[in-house]
Scaffold this motif. Sequence first.
Motif, short mmCIF file in Angstrom:
data_model
loop_
_atom_site.label_atom_id
_atom_site.label_comp_id
_atom_site.label_asym_id
_atom_site.label_seq_id
_atom_site.Cartn_x
_atom_site.Cartn_y
_atom_site.Cartn_z
N ALA A 108 32.28 46.39 37.67
CA ALA A 108 30.91 45.88 37.36
C ALA A 108 30.00 47.27 37.45
O ALA A 108 30.30 48.01 38.20
CB ALA A 108 30.51 44.77 38.43
N VAL A 110 25.57 47.87 38.08
CA VAL A 110 24.28 47.33 38.19
C VAL A 110 23.17 48.59 37.90
O VAL A 110 23.18 49.59 38.59
CB VAL A 110 24.20 46.89 39.75
CG1 VAL A 110 22.75 46.30 39.96
CG2 VAL A 110 25.12 45.81 40.04
N ILE A 133 23.18 43.15 35.79
CA ILE A 133 24.43 43.28 36.50
C ILE A 133 25.42 42.93 35.17
O ILE A 133 25.22 41.90 34.48
CB ILE A 133 24.71 41.95 37.43
CG1 ILE A 133 23.55 42.21 38.42
CG2 ILE A 133 26.09 41.99 38.10
CD1 ILE A 133 23.52 40.81 39.37
N ASN A 135 29.55 42.89 33.75
CA ASN A 135 31.00 43.02 33.74
C ASN A 135 31.45 43.97 33.03
O ASN A 135 31.66 43.53 31.72
CB ASN A 135 31.56 41.52 33.79
CG ASN A 135 33.07 41.48 33.79
OD1 ASN A 135 33.83 42.61 34.11
ND2 ASN A 135 33.57 40.34 33.77
N ARG A 143 29.88 36.92 40.50
CA ARG A 143 28.81 37.48 41.54
C ARG A 143 28.48 36.45 42.58
O ARG A 143 27.89 35.14 42.10
CB ARG A 143 27.58 37.96 40.49
CG ARG A 143 26.50 38.57 41.15
CD ARG A 143 25.22 37.67 41.56
NE ARG A 143 24.79 36.84 40.69
CZ ARG A 143 24.17 35.45 40.86
NH1 ARG A 143 24.13 35.04 42.05
NH2 ARG A 143 23.44 34.99 39.85
N THR A 169 26.07 31.74 42.93
CA THR A 169 27.16 32.51 42.41
C THR A 169 26.86 32.39 40.84
O THR A 169 26.21 31.33 40.14
CB THR A 169 28.27 31.80 42.83
OG1 THR A 169 28.57 30.53 42.37
CG2 THR A 169 28.46 32.05 44.51
N VAL A 198 23.60 43.06 45.79
CA VAL A 198 24.33 42.20 44.93
C VAL A 198 25.69 42.21 45.54
O VAL A 198 26.38 43.20 45.48
CB VAL A 198 24.29 42.56 43.56
CG1 VAL A 198 24.91 41.82 42.68
CG2 VAL A 198 22.52 42.89 43.07
N LEU A 200 29.58 41.57 44.98
CA LEU A 200 30.65 41.40 44.21
C LEU A 200 32.09 41.51 44.83
O LEU A 200 32.84 42.46 44.74
CB LEU A 200 30.39 42.66 43.36
CG LEU A 200 29.17 42.62 42.36
CD1 LEU A 200 28.94 43.93 41.63
CD2 LEU A 200 29.14 41.52 41.36
N THR A 206 29.54 45.89 47.29
CA THR A 206 28.14 45.43 47.28
C THR A 206 27.45 46.54 46.56
O THR A 206 27.20 47.59 47.13
CB THR A 206 27.60 44.90 48.57
OG1 THR A 206 28.52 44.04 49.24
CG2 THR A 206 26.07 44.80 48.70
#
Length: 244
Positions: A108, A110, A133, A135, A143, A169, A198, A200, A206
């Motif tokens: 992922a 961010v 965010i 994927n 998330r 979530t 965030v 994950l 995180t």
Amino acid sequence: KISLDELQGSSFTLSNLGGDAVRIMSVNLTSAAFRTYLEVPFDLQPRAAIQVPIFGGLPAGAVGNFSGRMEIRLRNLPDPLAPESETHKPRERTVGVSLVGKVSSRSAAVSPAVINFGNNILGAPANRRAFVIENTGETPITRERIVFSASTAAEFGIIGENGQAISQTRTLTSGQSETVFVTFNCTSVGEKRGQVSVALPAISSTRLVDLMGVCATEAVSKLVIEPARVTFGVSVVGRPRTEK
């Protein structure tokens, strides 16, 4: 044929449809990617069946497809009281099942990692900036919490897409993204800082977004003089001055 995905175990049914008992002599796996906990030898009576567990996987950190085959060597056990015939003679044979599996990548992103609101006027409408965010892997990820650090200034807030509240979530499929908005509303003068985290858990990570902004009582002025140089050329004594 059995398909395994994401390191999850599976099973298949081994049934004895004949009239004789069958002894399972051995089990062989053609690939190290698979394993089973079936204890051999054992006997399987006529019309009986068992579930055979099978597990698959790749070394830690590896992704991709893997395949193999389970081969089961067995021997029929004819009834000693039954008349001997070709179908009731002890004989060995091998049956097999094909196995395929896949370990998909999970990742992922961010971005951006820093949001700078710049200079803002005390009492002016709240400023708003976004981070995304995404994927970037091949399999869905969930998330979880999006929260501010304890030291984050009170001027920062957070809202979801379309101005809605952030859900606890959210599951993102491969290539899907979520936009999160951070608001900045000046209530006191000074430099303000904060941080959003965030969670994950699917990738054991995180991600952090640093926040900063300045609150002032009035706009910061910027005086610009152009051009920076004025040239008068050559002047002759006694002639009127030229103004520029």
